[in-house]
Design a protein around this motif. Structure first.
Motif, mmCIF file in Angstrom:
data_model
loop_
_atom_site.group_PDB
_atom_site.id
_atom_site.type_symbol
_atom_site.label_atom_id
_atom_site.label_comp_id
_atom_site.label_asym_id
_atom_site.label_seq_id
_atom_site.Cartn_x
_atom_site.Cartn_y
_atom_site.Cartn_z
ATOM 1 N N LEU A 107 -14.679 3.801 -12.586
ATOM 2 C CA LEU A 107 -13.533 3.051 -13.101
ATOM 3 C C LEU A 107 -13.089 2.024 -12.063
ATOM 4 O O LEU A 107 -13.258 2.229 -10.858
ATOM 5 C CB LEU A 107 -12.352 3.996 -13.410
ATOM 6 C CG LEU A 107 -12.545 5.063 -14.488
ATOM 7 C CD1 LEU A 107 -11.385 6.043 -14.472
ATOM 8 C CD2 LEU A 107 -12.683 4.424 -15.859
ATOM 9 N N THR A 108 -12.509 0.956 -12.569
ATOM 10 C CA THR A 108 -11.853 0.004 -11.677
ATOM 11 C C THR A 108 -10.480 0.562 -11.304
ATOM 12 O O THR A 108 -9.983 1.486 -11.955
ATOM 13 C CB THR A 108 -11.699 -1.352 -12.369
ATOM 14 O OG1 THR A 108 -10.845 -1.191 -13.523
ATOM 15 C CG2 THR A 108 -13.057 -1.892 -12.815
ATOM 16 N N GLU A 110 -7.571 -0.620 -11.854
ATOM 17 C CA GLU A 110 -6.652 -0.727 -12.975
ATOM 18 C C GLU A 110 -6.974 0.312 -14.051
ATOM 19 O O GLU A 110 -6.060 0.934 -14.619
ATOM 20 C CB GLU A 110 -6.717 -2.138 -13.576
ATOM 21 C CG GLU A 110 -6.194 -3.247 -12.673
ATOM 22 C CD GLU A 110 -7.185 -3.620 -11.579
ATOM 23 O OE1 GLU A 110 -8.372 -3.176 -11.651
ATOM 24 O OE2 GLU A 110 -6.793 -4.347 -10.637
ATOM 25 N N GLU A 111 -8.250 0.505 -14.332
ATOM 26 C CA GLU A 111 -8.639 1.504 -15.324
ATOM 27 C C GLU A 111 -8.300 2.919 -14.855
ATOM 28 O O GLU A 111 -7.884 3.760 -15.662
ATOM 29 C CB GLU A 111 -10.130 1.389 -15.620
ATOM 30 C CG GLU A 111 -10.529 0.110 -16.345
ATOM 31 C CD GLU A 111 -12.037 -0.010 -16.504
ATOM 32 O OE1 GLU A 111 -12.488 -0.789 -17.371
ATOM 33 O OE2 GLU A 111 -12.758 0.682 -15.751
ATOM 34 N N GLU A 112 -8.478 3.180 -13.583
ATOM 35 C CA GLU A 112 -8.169 4.508 -13.062
ATOM 36 C C GLU A 112 -6.685 4.817 -13.200
ATOM 37 O O GLU A 112 -6.297 5.957 -13.465
ATOM 38 C CB GLU A 112 -8.600 4.599 -11.603
ATOM 39 C CG GLU A 112 -8.336 5.956 -10.964
ATOM 40 C CD GLU A 112 -8.805 6.010 -9.526
ATOM 41 O OE1 GLU A 112 -8.508 7.026 -8.854
ATOM 42 O OE2 GLU A 112 -9.457 5.043 -9.073
ATOM 43 N N GLU A 114 -4.704 3.710 -15.545
ATOM 44 C CA GLU A 114 -4.336 3.882 -16.951
ATOM 45 C C GLU A 114 -5.100 5.002 -17.645
ATOM 46 O O GLU A 114 -4.698 5.420 -18.737
ATOM 47 C CB GLU A 114 -4.595 2.574 -17.713
ATOM 48 C CG GLU A 114 -3.725 1.412 -17.243
ATOM 49 C CD GLU A 114 -3.993 0.151 -18.044
ATOM 50 O OE1 GLU A 114 -4.940 0.188 -18.896
ATOM 51 O OE2 GLU A 114 -3.306 -0.861 -17.826
ATOM 52 N N ARG A 115 -6.173 5.478 -17.049
ATOM 53 C CA ARG A 115 -7.016 6.465 -17.720
ATOM 54 C C ARG A 115 -6.245 7.734 -18.032
ATOM 55 O O ARG A 115 -5.576 8.319 -17.189
ATOM 56 C CB ARG A 115 -8.235 6.801 -16.875
ATOM 57 C CG ARG A 115 -9.056 7.978 -17.386
ATOM 58 C CD ARG A 115 -9.708 7.657 -18.726
ATOM 59 N NE ARG A 115 -10.806 6.720 -18.558
ATOM 60 C CZ ARG A 115 -11.171 5.848 -19.509
ATOM 61 N NH1 ARG A 115 -10.515 5.808 -20.650
ATOM 62 N NH2 ARG A 115 -12.183 5.027 -19.308
ATOM 63 N N HIS A 154 -7.582 3.242 -23.463
ATOM 64 C CA HIS A 154 -7.558 3.924 -22.169
ATOM 65 C C HIS A 154 -7.546 5.444 -22.313
ATOM 66 O O HIS A 154 -7.605 6.154 -21.308
ATOM 67 C CB HIS A 154 -6.314 3.496 -21.382
ATOM 68 C CG HIS A 154 -5.021 3.867 -22.049
ATOM 69 N ND1 HIS A 154 -4.554 3.204 -23.168
ATOM 70 C CD2 HIS A 154 -4.110 4.844 -21.780
ATOM 71 C CE1 HIS A 154 -3.402 3.732 -23.542
ATOM 72 N NE2 HIS A 154 -3.111 4.742 -22.715
#
Length: 321
Positions: A107-108, A110-112, A114-115, A154
């Protein structure tokens, strides 16, 4: 107590309709559970699902009786095979792939942040009928409803078979099922919801995820939990139970049936063992009372009145002399 009051006040402020209102004093007890007004949407792409088949008599001896109850407490699937096949689109999380799919997910930053993993811990493989099957059905319907709406990119769904994992449930101190779990921060932040704490319909669960209603509840904080000072204890216990489980699943079924039958017979005979007969109490021998001798009559000194009382005649004679 104060934490519960704060939690209830927050749920009222955000108008969280996904939490069950429950029963209040003074209200009549409902005779039946009201059916949800919304009918779950059928997915556009049919999923591969199979209804659980009927268990054989030998399987029922292991999975339904007392031995099955004991094995389910520690997360052991003695039969070694699942009796139900779930939706293949929802990944099955196991002890082997948990680290790869969740902890080390690519994950990036930002993705981490929001995940969100929305997981179900199910026991339907061992109990094809009951609450777990209903929760599984609503969970799948929520997944389909989310796909149709095209929202929540997400959020990922996952299923954990309680009877087929040991390490995960031991580290989380989960000893029963079904449970709904909201997981964040690569497994470091966990929130558990027992079936009955959330209204189980696909629309309500979708709103629960969309509005982040799970953030109202404080995450699980314990000295044995993730990041706790005694987290290593549950990790060691998980390793030990995983080794025991790995050995049990290699035992042939016929040998497991024989061992479980012998163990059950031993416990039944032990519990129904008659109490040892008490020896008849010997009657107490009463001591023979000694014959009481009659008290000796007191000896009375009998004195003759003739010797003690002088006669008048003799006195007079003596006086005349």
């Amino acid at each position: 107590m104060y934490i519960n009051l704060i939690f209830l006040s927050l749920t009222g402020l955000v108008n969280a309709q996904y939490f069950s209102a429950g029963w209040a004093p003074g209200q009549p007890v409902p005779s039946q559970t009201p059916s949800p007004a919304h009918v779950p949407h059928s997915p556009s792409t049919p999923a591969t699902q199979h209804e659980p088949g009927k268990m054989s008599f030998l399987d029922s001896l292991v999975t339904v009786g007392p031995l099955g109850a004991v094995s389910s407490l520690i997360g052991f699937n003695i039969t070694g095979a699942s009796s139900v096949t779930w939706d293949e689109r929802i990944p099955l999380i196991t002890d082997e792939n948990y680290a790869e799919m969740i902890v080390n997910e690519t994950l990036t930053p930002e993705e981490e942040k929001e995940r969100v993993w929305f997981l179900i811990i199910t026991v339907t493989a061992g109990q094809p009928e009951g609450v777990s099957k209903f929760v599984d059905h609503v969970f799948d319907a929520t997944y389909n409803y989310t796909l149709e709406r095209g929202e929540l990119p997400h959020v990922r769904f996952g299923r954990i078979d309680y009877l087929n994992v040991t390490s995960i449930t031991t580290k989380w101190a989960v000893w029963s099922a079904p449970y709904l779990v909201v997981l964040k921060d690569r497994g470091k932040t966990l929130r558990f919801y027992k079936a009955g704490q959330i209204r189980l319909t696909d629309e309500i669960l979708h709103q629960f995820l969309k509005e982040e209603g799970w953030s109202i509840k404080e995450p699980w904080k314990s000295i044995y939990g993730p990041g706790g000072e005694r987290e290593y204890i549950l990790e060691y216990l998980a390793q030990v139970l995983s080794v025991v489980y790995g050995a049990l699943v290699r035992v042939p079924k016929w040998l497991m049936y024989t061992m479980s039958g012998g163990l059950a017979t031993f416990f039944i005979n032990f519990l129904h063992k008659p109490s040892p007969p008490q020896s008849a109490a010997k009657p107490a021998v009463k001591p023979v009372p000694k014959p009481v001798s009659a008290p000796a009559a007191p000896e009375h000194v009998v004195t003759s009145s003739a010797t003690n009382t002088p006669r008048k005649g003799s006195t007079k004679r003596k006086g005349k002399k």
